[in-house]
Design a protein around this motif. Sequence first.
Motif, PDB file in Angstrom:
ATOM      1  N   ALA A   7     -24.626   2.751 -20.562  1.00 38.26           N
ATOM      2  CA  ALA A   7     -24.396   2.134 -21.381  1.00 38.26           C
ATOM      3  C   ALA A   7     -23.092   1.848 -21.926  1.00 38.26           C
ATOM      4  CB  ALA A   7     -25.134   2.172 -22.817  1.00 38.26           C
ATOM      5  N   GLY A   8     -22.188   1.779 -20.780  1.00 41.73           N
ATOM      6  CA  GLY A   8     -20.095   1.562 -21.736  1.00 41.73           C
ATOM      7  C   GLY A   8     -20.423   0.305 -21.240  1.00 41.73           C
ATOM      8  N   GLY A   9     -18.969   0.309 -20.578  1.00 43.63           N
ATOM      9  CA  GLY A   9     -18.617  -1.065 -20.859  1.00 43.63           C
ATOM     10  C   GLY A   9     -18.050  -1.748 -22.267  1.00 43.63           C
ATOM     11  N   ALA A  10     -17.509  -2.736 -21.807  1.00 40.21           N
ATOM     12  CA  ALA A  10     -16.640  -3.584 -23.402  1.00 40.21           C
ATOM     13  C   ALA A  10     -16.900  -4.690 -24.175  1.00 40.21           C
ATOM     14  CB  ALA A  10     -14.528  -4.170 -23.051  1.00 40.21           C
ATOM     15  N   GLY A  11     -18.351  -4.747 -23.553  1.00 40.65           N
ATOM     16  CA  GLY A  11     -18.799  -6.730 -23.950  1.00 40.65           C
ATOM     17  C   GLY A  11     -17.719  -7.508 -24.071  1.00 40.65           C
ATOM     18  N   THR A  12     -16.803  -7.232 -23.691  1.00 40.73           N
ATOM     19  CA  THR A  12     -15.887  -8.655 -23.955  1.00 40.73           C
ATOM     20  C   THR A  12     -16.309 -10.611 -23.618  1.00 40.73           C
ATOM     21  OG1 THR A  12     -15.258  -8.974 -21.786  1.00 40.73           O
ATOM     22  CG2 THR A  12     -13.964  -7.381 -22.925  1.00 40.73           C
ATOM     23  N   ARG A  13     -17.553 -10.197 -23.429  1.00 40.47           N
ATOM     24  CA  ARG A  13     -18.415 -12.065 -23.335  1.00 40.47           C
ATOM     25  C   ARG A  13     -19.228 -11.603 -24.781  1.00 40.47           C
ATOM     26  NH1 ARG A  13     -21.698 -12.419 -17.601  1.00 40.47           N
ATOM     27  NH2 ARG A  13     -22.003 -10.192 -18.132  1.00 40.47           N
ATOM     28  N   LEU A  14     -19.480 -10.970 -25.199  1.00 40.56           N
ATOM     29  CA  LEU A  14     -19.832 -10.473 -26.755  1.00 40.56           C
ATOM     30  C   LEU A  14     -18.981 -10.838 -27.591  1.00 40.56           C
ATOM     31  CD1 LEU A  14     -22.764  -8.769 -25.536  1.00 40.56           C
ATOM     32  CD2 LEU A  14     -23.308 -11.056 -26.112  1.00 40.56           C
ATOM     33  N   HIS A  15     -17.437 -11.203 -27.673  1.00 39.28           N
ATOM     34  CA  HIS A  15     -16.811 -10.841 -28.813  1.00 39.28           C
ATOM     35  C   HIS A  15     -17.141 -12.015 -29.355  1.00 39.28           C
ATOM     36  CE1 HIS A  15     -13.930  -7.690 -27.005  1.00 39.28           C
ATOM     37  NE2 HIS A  15     -14.621  -7.301 -27.414  1.00 39.28           N
ATOM     38  N   PRO A  16     -17.032 -11.966 -30.986  1.00 44.18           N
ATOM     39  CA  PRO A  16     -16.914 -10.249 -31.820  1.00 44.18           C
ATOM     40  C   PRO A  16     -17.829 -10.237 -32.096  1.00 44.18           C
ATOM     41  CG  PRO A  16     -17.103 -12.510 -32.305  1.00 44.18           C
ATOM     42  CD  PRO A  16     -17.128 -12.854 -31.422  1.00 44.18           C
ATOM     43  N   MET A  17     -18.977 -10.504 -31.137  1.00 45.36           N
ATOM     44  CA  MET A  17     -19.884  -9.259 -31.862  1.00 45.36           C
ATOM     45  C   MET A  17     -19.584  -7.726 -31.425  1.00 45.36           C
ATOM     46  SD  MET A  17     -23.838 -11.612 -31.049  1.00 45.36           S
ATOM     47  CE  MET A  17     -22.857 -11.934 -29.297  1.00 45.36           C
TER      48      MET A  17
END
Length: 338
Positions: A7-17
């Motif tokens: 459950a890591g990662g920065a989730g950049t595709r979901l920014h700004p959420m």
Amino acid sequence: MRGIILAGGAGTRLHPMTIVMSKQLLPVFDKPMIYYPLSTLLLAGIREILIISTPQDLPNYQKLLGTGEKWGISLSYLEQPNPGGLAQAYTLGADFIGGKPSALILGDNIFHGIGLQKLMANSAKRSSGASVFAYQVKDPERYGVVSFDEAGNAQTLVEKPTDPESNWAVTGLYFYDGMASEYAANLKPSTRGELEITDLNKVYLNKGNLNVELLESGFAWLDTGTPDSLSMAGEFIRTLENRQGSRIGSPEETAFHMGFITPDQLAKCAKGIENSDYGKHLLSVAENPPQTPNPPAQNGEVKEENGGKSASLSDNIGAPTNGHSMPSSASSQHKPAS
């Protein structure tokens, strides 16, 4: 068998959420995203689970999930200081795995389809080798892709191919024997500087010990890594829950139906959230348990049969999407060249 949720990662595709919140803590309809992969592991009968996340996000997972005792399971936590690829879960989690068979699931993957529990049980029973789950997609170039020979045996594994040989994508659910950590430790980083899960699976493929379970028509595999896919996943879950009357991806309800907790313990899980529809549902299940407990309709255990073939509300979701041929068997094992 032990389980890992990455459950890591920065989730950049979901920014700004995801600037201030881990992607896997975002809601998918009525519950946090991580509930879904957690419930999948519980459905597989796995009760010792390691959650790997970033140093800044891990305390939030601990606050949300705790020790797992309330669900009759044991949860452990481990930091992933820097993104190092999916296979890094097996180098970081080597001590937790301890040379035992294990399952890895990605924290943003949701699985739904009749027979999922049976497929996972078959994978867990194998004494050696690895099992991966493949799903037909219309854009295989975005994924790790498995191709098959004429006999239906797994032949190649390619990460994000420019010219895919099939449209069978390898999903984010993997079962491994006790050698996975040792194999992962010997992997070389890719050009991205990461330990690729495809490379780990290739080790098993080259040894003739990779099993491929096909998630065919009647299954849905949801990857919630973009705003559109996150929204569609929430709508999918809402529709199914409203029609079926149970909760998809509920660790409390899954733990109860798997026999990990009693009705009284399930009722305790609802305390503090009883004003929500989710809490009210848990109380209802605890107060009116089924006569013959079975895993609920979460993650696809919809108990329907039609002429010997599986049927579910997601029948059209797993249908073939292009002209690539489909292996004739639901499970394929690579055979080494003689």
